[in-house]
Design a protein around this motif. Structure first.
Motif, mmCIF file in Angstrom:
data_model
loop_
_atom_site.group_PDB
_atom_site.id
_atom_site.type_symbol
_atom_site.label_atom_id
_atom_site.label_comp_id
_atom_site.label_asym_id
_atom_site.label_seq_id
_atom_site.Cartn_x
_atom_site.Cartn_y
_atom_site.Cartn_z
ATOM 1 N N ARG A 129 -9.903 6.689 27.146
ATOM 2 C CA ARG A 129 -11.252 7.254 27.382
ATOM 3 C C ARG A 129 -11.468 7.520 28.863
ATOM 4 O O ARG A 129 -11.916 8.593 29.261
ATOM 5 C CB ARG A 129 -12.317 6.266 26.910
ATOM 6 N N PHE A 132 -9.133 10.460 30.352
ATOM 7 C CA PHE A 132 -9.466 11.834 29.994
ATOM 8 C C PHE A 132 -10.973 12.125 30.076
ATOM 9 O O PHE A 132 -11.395 13.230 29.760
ATOM 10 C CB PHE A 132 -8.969 12.146 28.573
ATOM 11 N N ASP A 137 -19.223 8.326 21.838
ATOM 12 C CA ASP A 137 -20.537 8.613 21.274
ATOM 13 C C ASP A 137 -20.831 7.768 20.036
ATOM 14 O O ASP A 137 -21.772 8.036 19.308
ATOM 15 C CB ASP A 137 -20.670 10.104 20.956
ATOM 16 N N TYR A 138 -20.008 6.769 19.783
ATOM 17 C CA TYR A 138 -20.288 5.859 18.669
ATOM 18 C C TYR A 138 -21.325 4.819 19.111
ATOM 19 O O TYR A 138 -21.333 4.405 20.272
ATOM 20 C CB TYR A 138 -19.038 5.079 18.257
ATOM 21 N N TYR B 54 -19.420 17.778 24.835
ATOM 22 C CA TYR B 54 -18.674 16.663 25.383
ATOM 23 C C TYR B 54 -19.010 16.569 26.849
ATOM 24 O O TYR B 54 -19.587 17.463 27.441
ATOM 25 C CB TYR B 54 -17.181 16.896 25.202
ATOM 26 N N ASN B 55 -18.568 15.507 27.385
ATOM 27 C CA ASN B 55 -18.559 15.344 28.815
ATOM 28 C C ASN B 55 -17.862 16.575 29.410
ATOM 29 O O ASN B 55 -16.840 17.012 28.932
ATOM 30 C CB ASN B 55 -17.740 14.062 29.094
ATOM 31 N N ASP B 57 -16.086 17.149 31.873
ATOM 32 C CA ASP B 57 -14.718 17.000 32.367
ATOM 33 C C ASP B 57 -13.742 16.644 31.260
ATOM 34 O O ASP B 57 -12.563 16.484 31.505
ATOM 35 C CB ASP B 57 -14.674 15.899 33.436
ATOM 36 N N ASP B 58 -14.250 16.517 30.060
ATOM 37 C CA ASP B 58 -13.387 16.057 28.978
ATOM 38 C C ASP B 58 -12.622 17.231 28.377
ATOM 39 O O ASP B 58 -12.946 17.731 27.314
ATOM 40 C CB ASP B 58 -14.255 15.355 27.912
ATOM 41 N N ARG B 59 -11.592 17.673 29.087
ATOM 42 C CA ARG B 59 -10.828 18.843 28.643
ATOM 43 C C ARG B 59 -10.134 18.596 27.303
ATOM 44 O O ARG B 59 -10.018 19.469 26.475
ATOM 45 C CB ARG B 59 -9.763 19.216 29.688
ATOM 46 N N ILE B 60 -9.647 17.371 27.116
ATOM 47 C CA ILE B 60 -8.809 17.137 25.935
ATOM 48 C C ILE B 60 -9.628 17.243 24.644
ATOM 49 O O ILE B 60 -9.167 17.788 23.654
ATOM 50 C CB ILE B 60 -8.028 15.800 26.045
ATOM 51 N N SER B 61 -10.883 16.775 24.676
ATOM 52 C CA SER B 61 -11.704 16.874 23.470
ATOM 53 C C SER B 61 -12.146 18.305 23.205
ATOM 54 O O SER B 61 -12.520 18.664 22.104
ATOM 55 C CB SER B 61 -12.943 15.978 23.578
ATOM 56 N N LEU B 63 -10.198 20.916 23.533
ATOM 57 C CA LEU B 63 -9.100 21.723 22.984
ATOM 58 C C LEU B 63 -9.335 21.949 21.495
ATOM 59 O O LEU B 63 -9.921 21.104 20.818
ATOM 60 C CB LEU B 63 -7.757 20.993 23.183
ATOM 61 N N PRO B 64 -8.890 23.087 20.978
ATOM 62 C CA PRO B 64 -9.069 23.343 19.540
ATOM 63 C C PRO B 64 -8.361 22.273 18.699
ATOM 64 O O PRO B 64 -7.378 21.681 19.156
ATOM 65 C CB PRO B 64 -8.389 24.700 19.336
ATOM 66 N N LEU B 86 -11.610 6.662 19.653
ATOM 67 C CA LEU B 86 -12.030 7.215 20.951
ATOM 68 C C LEU B 86 -13.470 7.719 20.922
ATOM 69 O O LEU B 86 -14.294 7.333 21.739
ATOM 70 C CB LEU B 86 -11.101 8.367 21.360
ATOM 71 N N SER B 87 -13.744 8.634 19.981
ATOM 72 C CA SER B 87 -15.107 9.148 19.837
ATOM 73 C C SER B 87 -15.168 9.884 18.499
ATOM 74 O O SER B 87 -14.138 10.078 17.850
ATOM 75 C CB SER B 87 -15.471 10.109 20.981
ATOM 76 N N ARG B 89 -15.415 12.862 17.812
ATOM 77 C CA ARG B 89 -14.573 14.062 17.825
ATOM 78 C C ARG B 89 -13.189 13.768 17.240
ATOM 79 O O ARG B 89 -12.548 14.629 16.647
ATOM 80 C CB ARG B 89 -14.453 14.540 19.273
#
Lengths: 163, 339
Positions: A129, A132, A137-138, B54-55, B57-61, B63-64, B86-87, B89
């Motif tokens: 977390r 990246f 959001d949980y 998303y945040n 700066d959160d590039r990875i989330s 992504l398609p 993680l979240s 997503r």
């Protein structure tokens, strides 16, 4: 085709921020998207690549040239790929994986994906977390429920607050 | 153990029967957003927040889905599944990965070495592993698997379509391939690669796969004491790459496969080679009796595309004999001699 006439054909690629790049056709057809255009005879003039910016395209072309200069030797190609990706930050890798997907270049796609996966390997949830910038959001209850459901994935993993 | 196998089959059957499993909408290759299965959401509150933003700066989330799924395919199943924490997503993305590597058996192998006589402990750990495999197969939703690897192979079930099947039991030299498996109605039609490493497999199952997998291009058998009298023959075989190595009771190995380009047979047993017009590379061990060596050379001289021959001989003095024969080959660029 280039090989028959002896003079290499070059293609002109245009990034979405209007930068132009010349690249040998033999290298560019590593991209299945471009190869299809060449085969369909619509690769004359400028090829617009609407989903790739100039910085990323420059990088992808460096890769195309580098890898196509290596004869069929999977070991050498792999070590070239490793070296090529070794100094790229995550931001660049994310752009590259999008470009590789758009251009349909499976070898680059696999190499970049593996590299990103490598970053996540053997890391705690909390670490990933933070690394990246993924926002959790949980609610605490939801997180506990998801964790409980995936308890089997934590077996044998050192548990700390980060997990 | 029998219970575990039953358990494994039963739970698989349940999934195959459930309609959720084969939903076409959920195919990652369709380039659609993967919908979160409402049944799997922890509660309804967080549904409102899904995919809103998303945040920055959160590039990875960002992504398609199909790209994130591709990335997760390079992790072990456990690691990929752990990302669901993680979240929101990430809650079910791992379920669409196209490779299933269940390598959790390394610990098990270590345990077996350490506590050889504590059968109960080992069995309970084995059950845990089986449960984990079941668990993964229950959740998993990809329509096609590029790779399905169980390092503790018990029973392969019809998981959509498998393209590559690998059995690799590096630390266990007692595993016999379950022959019952191949008589079932499992769909192996899309299988392209079949690999047995350290698994005792006899000619029956292998010839079954050869008959029933029209797309099979690669077959590797490495260390199987059971294998004898194998015939890799058939005019419609798509097989391009064949390696039969360290199988010490082969005698003889018969190969007749029109599409074959690469053959490796690390055996001193008899080889019968015919009908391989596309053969480019051969790698064999030979006995040093003149008759079999001459036989091999004359067999190879029929294959006009042959470029590379790697030959491992027991004694060096046979080189002269060999070179006398080898001139009949069109091109021959590689030799290796041991001793």
């Amino acid at each position: 085709m280039a090989a028959e006439t002896g003079t290499p054909t070059t293609l002109t690629l245009k990034s979405n921020d209007d930068e132009l790049f010349s690249v040998a056709e033999s290298a560019a057809i590593l991209s299945v998207t471009i190869r299809n255009m060449v085969e369909d005879g619509c690769a004359g003039g400028v090829i617009p690549l609407d989903n790739v910016d100039g910085k990323t395209l420059a990088s992808v072309i460096t890769y195309m040239n580098g890898i196509s200069a290596i004869p069929a030797d999977e070991e050498k190609k792999k070590s070239y790929r490793d070296k090529f990706l070794s100094d790229k930050d995550f931001e660049t890798l994310a752009d590259m994986v999008l470009a590789a997907n758009y251009l349909n270049m499976s070898c680059l796609m696999d190499a970049v994906s593996a590299k990103i996966a490598q970053v996540m390997e053997k890391k705690s949830v909390g670490w990933v977390r933070r690394k990246f910038g993924i926002e959790n959001d949980y609610t605490p209850e939801e997180e506990a429920a998801v964790k409980e459901e995936h308890k089997w994935t934590f077996e044998g993993v050192e548990t700390d607050d980060d997990n | 153990m029998a219970d575990s196998i039953q358990e494994f089959t039963d739970s698989r059957q349940r999934i195959m029967n459930s309609s959720r499993f084969m939903s076409i909408d959920s195919c990652p290759m369709c380039r659609k957003r993967i919908r979160i299965d409402s049944k799997r959401q922890p509660n309804e509150f967080c549904a409102k927040k899904r995919y809103i933003g998303y945040n920055k700066d959160d590039r990875i989330s960002e992504l398609p889905d199909d790209i994130v799924v591709h990335i997760l395919s390079f992790l072990t199943v456990e690691e990929a599944a752990r990302t669901s924490v993680l979240s929101s997503r990430w809650i079910n993305l791992w379920e669409y990965t196209t490779r299933l590597k269940l390598d959790g058996d390394e610990g098990l192998a270590k345990l077996r070495r350490q506590y050889m006589f504590r059968r109960k402990l080992i069995e309970s750990e084995e059950r845990k592993y089986v449960r984990r495999v079941n668990r993964v197969l229950q959740s998993h939703k990809a329509l096609t698997l590029k790779e399905f690897r169980i390092r503790f192979a018990l029973q392969i079930t019809d998981h959509a379509q498998v393209e590559r099947l690998e059995f690799d039991l590096q630390d266990d030299d007692n595993y016999h391939f379950p022959e019952k498996l191949v008589s079932t109605s499992v769909n192996f039609k899309s299988l392209r690669a079949l690999i047995f490493t350290n698994v005792h497999v006899s000619k029956g199952p292998i010839e079954f796969f050869l008959r029933n997998c029209p797309l099979l291009e690669k077959l590797i058998v490495c260390y199987s004491a059971n294998l004898s009298n194998l015939q890799v023959c058939g005019s419609s075989l798509a097989l391009k790459h064949l390696e039969i190595v360290y199988c010490y009771h082969l005698n003889p190995l018969t190969v007749s496969a029109p599409s074959l380009t690469y053959l490796k047979a690390a055996t001193y047993d008899r080889l019968v080679l015919e009908n391989m017009p596309r053969l480019v590379e051969v790698d064999v061990n030979r006995t040093d009796d003149d008759v079999s060596l001459r036989g091999l050379c004359s067999a190879l001289s029929c294959f006009s595309q042959l470029e590379t021959l790697r030959l491992t001989l027991l004694r060096k003095e046979k080189v002269r004999l060999l070179t006398a024969n080898i001139f009949s080959l069109r091109r021959c660029i590689g030799f290796l001699f041991t001793n």
